[in-house]
Design a protein around this motif. Sequence first.
Motif, short mmCIF file in Angstrom:
data_model
loop_
_atom_site.label_atom_id
_atom_site.label_comp_id
_atom_site.label_asym_id
_atom_site.label_seq_id
_atom_site.Cartn_x
_atom_site.Cartn_y
_atom_site.Cartn_z
N GLN A 1 0.99 -1.63 0.04
CA GLN A 1 -0.23 -0.05 0.07
C GLN A 1 0.71 1.19 0.13
O GLN A 1 0.72 2.30 -0.51
N ALA A 2 2.31 1.35 0.64
CA ALA A 2 2.76 2.36 1.37
C ALA A 2 3.71 2.50 -0.26
O ALA A 2 4.14 3.61 -0.36
N GLY A 3 4.04 1.60 -0.84
CA GLY A 3 5.05 1.70 -2.01
C GLY A 3 6.73 1.17 -2.11
O GLY A 3 7.14 1.82 -2.44
N ALA A 4 6.49 0.40 -0.25
CA ALA A 4 8.30 0.60 0.02
C ALA A 4 8.41 0.05 -0.76
O ALA A 4 8.48 -1.52 -1.25
N ARG A 5 10.41 -0.16 0.21
CA ARG A 5 11.05 -1.38 -0.63
C ARG A 5 11.19 -2.46 0.46
O ARG A 5 12.24 -2.97 0.62
N GLY A 6 10.41 -2.32 1.30
CA GLY A 6 10.33 -3.52 2.33
C GLY A 6 10.35 -2.56 3.77
O GLY A 6 9.66 -1.01 4.23
N LEU A 7 11.16 -3.44 5.25
CA LEU A 7 10.62 -2.87 6.76
C LEU A 7 12.35 -2.63 7.05
O LEU A 7 12.81 -2.86 6.71
N GLN B 1 6.59 -10.51 -6.76
CA GLN B 1 6.28 -9.45 -7.13
C GLN B 1 7.72 -9.13 -8.23
O GLN B 1 7.58 -8.94 -8.73
N GLY B 2 8.76 -10.07 -8.21
CA GLY B 2 9.65 -10.73 -8.55
C GLY B 2 11.31 -9.33 -8.37
O GLY B 2 11.86 -9.50 -9.38
N SER B 3 10.44 -8.44 -7.27
CA SER B 3 11.59 -7.43 -7.32
C SER B 3 12.31 -7.73 -6.07
O SER B 3 11.21 -8.41 -5.24
N THR B 4 12.89 -7.34 -5.70
CA THR B 4 13.98 -7.65 -4.09
C THR B 4 13.80 -6.25 -3.21
O THR B 4 13.12 -5.32 -3.56
N PHE B 5 12.63 -6.84 -2.02
CA PHE B 5 12.06 -6.43 -1.20
C PHE B 5 13.16 -6.55 0.00
O PHE B 5 13.32 -8.08 -0.29
#
Length: 263
Positions: A36-42, A70-74
């Motif tokens: 929801q935030a369009g974030a890259r992780g935590l 998603q196929g991208s790195t979080f």
Amino acid sequence: MSLQEEIIARFGVKPAIDPDQEIGRRVDFLKAHVKQAGARGLLIAITCETDSAVAAALCKRAADSLTEEQGSTFMVVGVLQPYGEEPELEACYAMAQALGLGHIIETNTEDAVNEMALESEFGLKSMGIHQHLSRGGKERVKARTRRIMQGALAGELNLLVASADQAAKAAAGMSGDETWGGANVRPLASLTGSQVLQLAGILGIPTDAAAKPEAYAGFLGAGVSLEQWSLYLEGGTLPDASLQRLEEQYRRTLHMQAPPPGI
């Protein structure tokens, strides 16, 4: 409704949990908020306590799941925030590594905290009050300095700040900064201390972290242990004297349990 029922409803605590189900729910919760935030992780602070280890493990599962989907790195970034030299720092590094956190940052708070304490003392001096910042005052500065650093790092990396706050500590007024001081998500918010331990067992949290005595030793000066708070929030019965102390503590710390009131 009794005060106990009111407090239980406020924090959303269940009398019993299915640990596997709760892990799934909380991982999904973290994933939803990251997306929801369009974030890259935590980002999560690592303290060597069980709460921190469990929250970090949930963050890791959420990031790994998002990466796969998603196929991208979080990513999950673990932040260690000692004040000067702290003997448990090595154990905290070991715990973060055992949890498989790919990124570990150390930010020492000593210089920043001492500078703010000094400036506060200058301010008091201007009022004719010649004293050092109290122990409690300095502890508040430490807690908020850590939050500021977490927020700065998370902002630069486009991460959400995850808190290890849980219901027993929050109800006892021990998590004010966790509640409104900069955390974006609180994956343990409706769990008691004993329920966090149940999740720790399923998640394979390192034994040293789960057994760390100070993590569940109770609250300084309160006369109420975290074990008693957990029992109370799970709907259990306490001796009258303990019940009275616990509910008095709750009333006394209400102002620390939620965002500041507005009008």
